[in-house]
Design an enzyme around this catalytic site. Structure first.
Site, PDB file in Angstrom:
ATOM      1  N   HIS A 258      47.792  22.573 -22.893  1.00  0.00           N
ATOM      2  CA  HIS A 258      48.643  23.759 -22.743  1.00  0.00           C
ATOM      3  C   HIS A 258      48.207  24.638 -21.576  1.00  0.00           C
ATOM      4  CE1 HIS A 258      50.108  22.307 -26.548  1.00  0.00           C
ATOM      5  NE2 HIS A 258      48.917  22.481 -27.103  1.00  0.00           N
TER       6      HIS A 258
ATOM      7  N   GLU B 113      44.841  29.262 -27.347  1.00  0.00           N
ATOM      8  CA  GLU B 113      44.245  27.939 -27.506  1.00  0.00           C
ATOM      9  C   GLU B 113      43.652  27.432 -26.201  1.00  0.00           C
ATOM     10  OE1 GLU B 113      45.267  23.245 -28.258  1.00  0.00           O
ATOM     11  OE2 GLU B 113      46.797  24.713 -28.830  1.00  0.00           O
TER      12      GLU B 113
ATOM     13  N   HIS C 239      42.246  19.555 -27.124  1.00  0.00           N
ATOM     14  CA  HIS C 239      43.025  20.566 -27.827  1.00  0.00           C
ATOM     15  C   HIS C 239      42.230  21.164 -28.987  1.00  0.00           C
ATOM     16  CE1 HIS C 239      47.154  19.468 -26.249  1.00  0.00           C
ATOM     17  NE2 HIS C 239      46.420  18.439 -25.838  1.00  0.00           N
TER      18      HIS C 239
ATOM     19  N   GLU D 298      41.374  16.942 -31.153  1.00  0.00           N
ATOM     20  CA  GLU D 298      41.605  18.247 -31.784  1.00  0.00           C
ATOM     21  C   GLU D 298      40.247  18.716 -32.301  1.00  0.00           C
ATOM     22  OE1 GLU D 298      44.314  19.914 -31.758  1.00  0.00           O
ATOM     23  OE2 GLU D 298      46.064  18.604 -31.787  1.00  0.00           O
TER      24      GLU D 298
END
Length: 283
Positions: free
Chosen positions: A10, A25, A81, A147
């Protein structure tokens, strides 16, 4: 030469990618990626292809990211992430890693990297999984999506807010990638590296490392004064810090990932008293 495509998921202003407290994030993803780049730079024959915008100002599209990795001939791709569940604080927790369904090379890469991330984060191991994510599907090389933890977890956010944990996680990522390729550490040659932070200038970096701006530019083949956050620069081995009002040896040690005793030893200090304006060698 190992070509490593690496990206923080992102961008700083991507809608919805927030903790319940409003933290972004990308800022957590970036800390791990910047640390990984810093430590990968210590190895021979490693080239990092960064896929996201190092400033976070632009959320680079998924297509642009995989196109870049493919066109540059990357050997592996790692998209980093942090997870979310409901968007409200809860007690869910853990680290998980994804590869593309049926990709044996992707699975092998995940098996190499995932345990190192779990150990560094110190969270529940949610396992290695497969998913039809764009970053995994459209890349032509073994690819994984990590993640690291849950942004909306009261457990995981403690780790994510700890810069030491984020740095160690980046180091674990770098070391597992180096192990995957069988990379060797560079000989230091009397030089170290410095990763540019927001607000840094060539002058401030040169001052911190007892160099002139021209020496710093020559060492890094820079033709102008433009630098960006996340950029890794060669510097002289010694690192210095000028004490500011209110600082303590403990705080300075934390800032430079060292110890109070190490700073005291480098500077011949017998006590913990320091003064504003005092110049300390920290590494």
């Amino acid at each position: 030469m190992a070509k490593i495509a690496l990206g923080a998921g992102h961008g700083m202003n991507t809608p919805g990618k927030r903790t319940p407290a409003g933290e972004r994030e990308w800022s957590f993803n970036n800390k791990v990626v910047v640390a990984a780049i810093k430590y990968l730079n210590e190895y021979e024959n490693a080239t990092v292809i960064r896929l996201d915008d190092p400033t976070g100002n632009t959320d680079v599209s998924l297509t642009a990211r995989t196109n870049k990795a493919n066109s540059k001939g990357a050997d592996i791709l790692v998209s980093y992430h942090h997870n979310a569940n409901t968007g409200q604080w809860g007690s869910w927790t853990g680290t998980e890693t994804y590869h593309y369904p049926g990709s044996t090379a992707g699975l092998a890469l995940a098996r190499k990297i995932h345990p190192a991330i779990v150990d560094a984060m110190g969270l529940r191991d949610r396992g290695i999984k497969s998913a039809n994510f764009h970053m995994l599907r459209e890349s032509r090389m073994p690819a994984i999506l990590v993640e690291g933890g849950f942004m909306d977890s009261t457990i995981d956010i403690v780790k994510m807010r700890n810069n030491t944990v984020m740095d160690l996680t980046g180091k674990a990522l770098a070391e597992s990638i180096a192990s995957h390729f069988g990379l060797r550490k560079k000989s230091s040659g009397g030089y170290g590296t410095y990763t540019v932070k927001s607000g840094d200038t060539l002058w401030s970096i040169a001052q911190a490392h007892d160099m002139t701006v021209n020496e710093l530019k020559a060492l890094n083949n820079l033709t102008n004064d433009d630098i960006y956050p996340g950029q890794v620069l060669k510097v002289t081995g010694a690192v210095y810090h000028t004490v500011k009002s209110g600082e303590t040896l403990w705080g300075i040690a934390q800032q430079y990932n060292t110890t109070v005793n190490a700073i005291k030893s480098l500077n011949g200090l017998t006590g913990d008293v320091i003064q504003p304006g005092q110049r300390l060698r920290v590494k």
